[in-house]
Motif scaffolding. Structure first.
Motif, PDB file in Angstrom:
ATOM      1  N   ARG A  81      26.416 -23.227-115.666  1.00 18.11           N
ATOM      2  CA  ARG A  81      26.262 -23.707-114.499  1.00 18.11           C
ATOM      3  C   ARG A  81      25.519 -25.032-114.708  1.00 18.11           C
ATOM      4  N   ARG A 114      28.058 -20.285-113.886  1.00 18.49           N
ATOM      5  CA  ARG A 114      27.178 -18.897-113.788  1.00 18.49           C
ATOM      6  C   ARG A 114      25.922 -19.499-114.808  1.00 18.49           C
ATOM      7  N   ARG A 115      24.744 -18.755-114.366  1.00 15.97           N
ATOM      8  CA  ARG A 115      23.356 -18.822-114.918  1.00 15.97           C
ATOM      9  C   ARG A 115      23.588 -18.590-116.445  1.00 15.97           C
ATOM     10  N   ALA A 173      21.777 -13.434-119.005  1.00 15.27           N
ATOM     11  CA  ALA A 173      22.167 -12.447-118.544  1.00 15.27           C
ATOM     12  C   ALA A 173      23.604 -12.527-117.744  1.00 15.27           C
ATOM     13  N   GLU A 174      23.464 -13.497-116.857  1.00 12.27           N
ATOM     14  CA  GLU A 174      24.492 -13.545-116.043  1.00 12.27           C
ATOM     15  C   GLU A 174      26.041 -13.686-116.695  1.00 12.27           C
ATOM     16  N   LEU A 175      25.904 -14.790-117.574  1.00 11.04           N
ATOM     17  CA  LEU A 175      27.177 -14.894-118.608  1.00 11.04           C
ATOM     18  C   LEU A 175      27.207 -13.916-119.574  1.00 11.04           C
ATOM     19  N   LYS A 176      26.382 -13.328-120.262  1.00  7.76           N
ATOM     20  CA  LYS A 176      26.322 -12.230-121.039  1.00  7.76           C
ATOM     21  C   LYS A 176      27.177 -11.295-120.237  1.00  7.76           C
ATOM     22  N   GLU A 177      26.967 -10.767-119.300  1.00 10.40           N
ATOM     23  CA  GLU A 177      27.788  -9.706-118.470  1.00 10.40           C
ATOM     24  C   GLU A 177      29.163 -10.084-118.289  1.00 10.40           C
ATOM     25  N   GLU A 178      29.558 -11.432-117.995  1.00 18.59           N
ATOM     26  CA  GLU A 178      30.779 -11.816-117.772  1.00 18.59           C
ATOM     27  C   GLU A 178      31.454 -11.822-119.234  1.00 18.59           C
ATOM     28  N   GLU A 185      25.873 -17.427-124.978  1.00 13.00           N
ATOM     29  CA  GLU A 185      26.092 -15.950-124.864  1.00 13.00           C
ATOM     30  C   GLU A 185      27.745 -15.807-125.286  1.00 13.00           C
TER      31      GLU A 185
END
Length: 146
Positions: free
Chosen positions: A15, A26-27, A30-35, A70
């Motif tokens: 982001r 995306r933040r 964690a948010e990008l790691k998940e993606e 990430e």
């Protein structure tokens, strides 16, 4: 999958500050790691909008890398044969690492194509190699990258 070569693409990126809103942000963390965990383990060619951190991603404004940390972590586990991205225009070019050829194929030279300056297109050729028994074993990469 095209002729035995597995492709995966994502428009996501870290982001941007509120004064520079961009789609698909995306933040960081964690948010990008998940993606990025969604990238298939057996991907051959990865296509993303954003570069991984420290690879052809230095900001012309700050002189610091702005790629995704990430994504870099995910790539150390997944190691596609080729990773093509853009976003950081002045990072245009290629970088060969032991397992992955990284290509920043940004079209515009200036921010958002100001003054109509564009980089030449980047092409590369990738094909599954077959072993003596006819099964796929690794990748053969020929790149005409900058």
């Amino acid at each position: 999958m095209i002729e035995g070569v597995k492709f995966y693409g994502s428009p996501l990126q870290p982001r941007q500050p509120k004064e520079r809103p961009m789609a698909f942000g995306r933040r960081r963390g964690a948010e990008l790691k998940e993606e990025w965990a969604k990238i298939p383990a057996d991907v051959d060619v990865l296509l993303t909008h954003t570069p991984p951190a420290t690879i052809l991603d230095v900001s012309p404004y700050t002189g610091k890398p702005i790629g995704c940390e990430e994504l870099l972590k995910a790539l150390t586990k997944k190691a596609p044969a080729v990773h093509v991205f853009g976003h950081v225009h002045n990072g245009y070019g290629s970088l060969a690492k032991p397992k992955t050829l990284f290509i920043n194929a940004s079209t515009a030279v200036e921010r958002r194509g100001a003054q109509g300056t564009i980089n030449p297109p980047v092409s590369f050729w990738v094909q599954k190699k077959a072993d003596r028994k006819g099964s796929s074993a690794g990748m053969l990469i020929t790149a005409a990258a900058p």
